[in-house]
Motif scaffolding. Structure first.
Motif, short mmCIF file in Angstrom:
data_model
loop_
_atom_site.label_atom_id
_atom_site.label_comp_id
_atom_site.label_asym_id
_atom_site.label_seq_id
_atom_site.Cartn_x
_atom_site.Cartn_y
_atom_site.Cartn_z
N ASN A 109 -9.64 32.65 15.74
CA ASN A 109 -9.30 32.60 14.32
C ASN A 109 -9.15 34.01 13.77
O ASN A 109 -9.66 34.98 14.32
N TYR A 110 -8.46 34.11 12.66
CA TYR A 110 -8.23 35.39 12.01
C TYR A 110 -9.58 35.98 11.57
O TYR A 110 -10.43 35.28 11.05
N HIS A 111 -9.78 37.24 11.80
CA HIS A 111 -10.99 37.99 11.46
C HIS A 111 -12.20 37.63 12.32
O HIS A 111 -13.32 37.96 11.97
N VAL A 112 -12.01 36.93 13.41
CA VAL A 112 -13.12 36.64 14.32
C VAL A 112 -13.15 37.75 15.37
O VAL A 112 -12.15 38.02 16.04
N LEU A 113 -14.30 38.38 15.50
CA LEU A 113 -14.43 39.46 16.47
C LEU A 113 -14.61 38.88 17.86
O LEU A 113 -15.34 37.92 18.06
N THR A 114 -13.95 39.47 18.83
CA THR A 114 -14.09 39.06 20.21
C THR A 114 -14.70 40.21 21.01
O THR A 114 -14.57 41.38 20.65
N THR A 115 -15.34 39.87 22.08
CA THR A 115 -15.98 40.88 22.93
C THR A 115 -14.94 41.47 23.86
O THR A 115 -14.30 40.76 24.62
N ARG A 116 -14.76 42.76 23.76
CA ARG A 116 -13.80 43.42 24.63
C ARG A 116 -14.47 43.89 25.91
O ARG A 116 -13.96 43.70 26.99
N TYR A 117 -15.63 44.49 25.80
CA TYR A 117 -16.37 44.97 26.96
C TYR A 117 -17.80 44.45 26.86
O TYR A 117 -18.34 44.28 25.77
N TYR A 118 -18.40 44.21 27.99
CA TYR A 118 -19.78 43.76 28.00
C TYR A 118 -20.47 44.31 29.24
O TYR A 118 -19.82 44.78 30.16
N GLY A 119 -21.79 44.28 29.22
CA GLY A 119 -22.53 44.78 30.37
C GLY A 119 -22.46 46.27 30.50
O GLY A 119 -22.60 47.02 29.52
N PHE A 120 -22.22 46.75 31.67
CA PHE A 120 -22.18 48.18 31.96
C PHE A 120 -21.10 48.90 31.15
O PHE A 120 -21.29 49.98 30.65
N TYR A 121 -19.94 48.28 31.01
CA TYR A 121 -18.82 48.93 30.33
C TYR A 121 -19.07 49.07 28.83
O TYR A 121 -18.47 49.92 28.18
N ALA A 122 -19.93 48.26 28.24
CA ALA A 122 -20.21 48.36 26.81
C ALA A 122 -20.98 49.64 26.48
O ALA A 122 -20.93 50.10 25.35
N LYS A 123 -21.67 50.20 27.45
CA LYS A 123 -22.48 51.38 27.21
C LYS A 123 -21.71 52.67 27.38
O LYS A 123 -22.21 53.74 27.09
N LEU A 124 -20.48 52.61 27.87
CA LEU A 124 -19.70 53.83 28.09
C LEU A 124 -19.06 54.34 26.84
O LEU A 124 -18.81 53.73 25.91
#
Length: 67
Positions: free
Chosen positions: A52-67
């Motif tokens: 839906n419009y304005h719904v945030l989605t997860t682009r990176y998770y786990g190890f890549y989220a900390k970079l």
């Protein structure tokens, strides 16, 4: 117009009968399921994956989220 989505495997489309043939691999039983739907049902199956419009989605998770 070809659709290039990794999870969507369109095999053929028939403009006269307005049908689309596609398949998916079920992760529960690891089997291929072939589906032939009319165009409206196919679009309904496809658009449920659009957020839906304005719904945030997860682009990176786990190890890549900390970079």
């Amino acid at each position: 117009m070809p659709v290039d989505l990794p999870w969507l495997k369109i095999e053929s489309q028939n403009k006269e009968s307005k049908t689309v043939s596609w398949f998916y691999n079920d992760h529960k039983d690891e089997k291929r399921h072939d589906v032939t739907d009319n165009v409206i049902n196919f679009i309904n199956h496809l658009i449920i994956h659009i957020p839906n419009y304005h719904v945030l989605t997860t682009r990176y998770y786990g190890f890549y989220a900390k970079l």
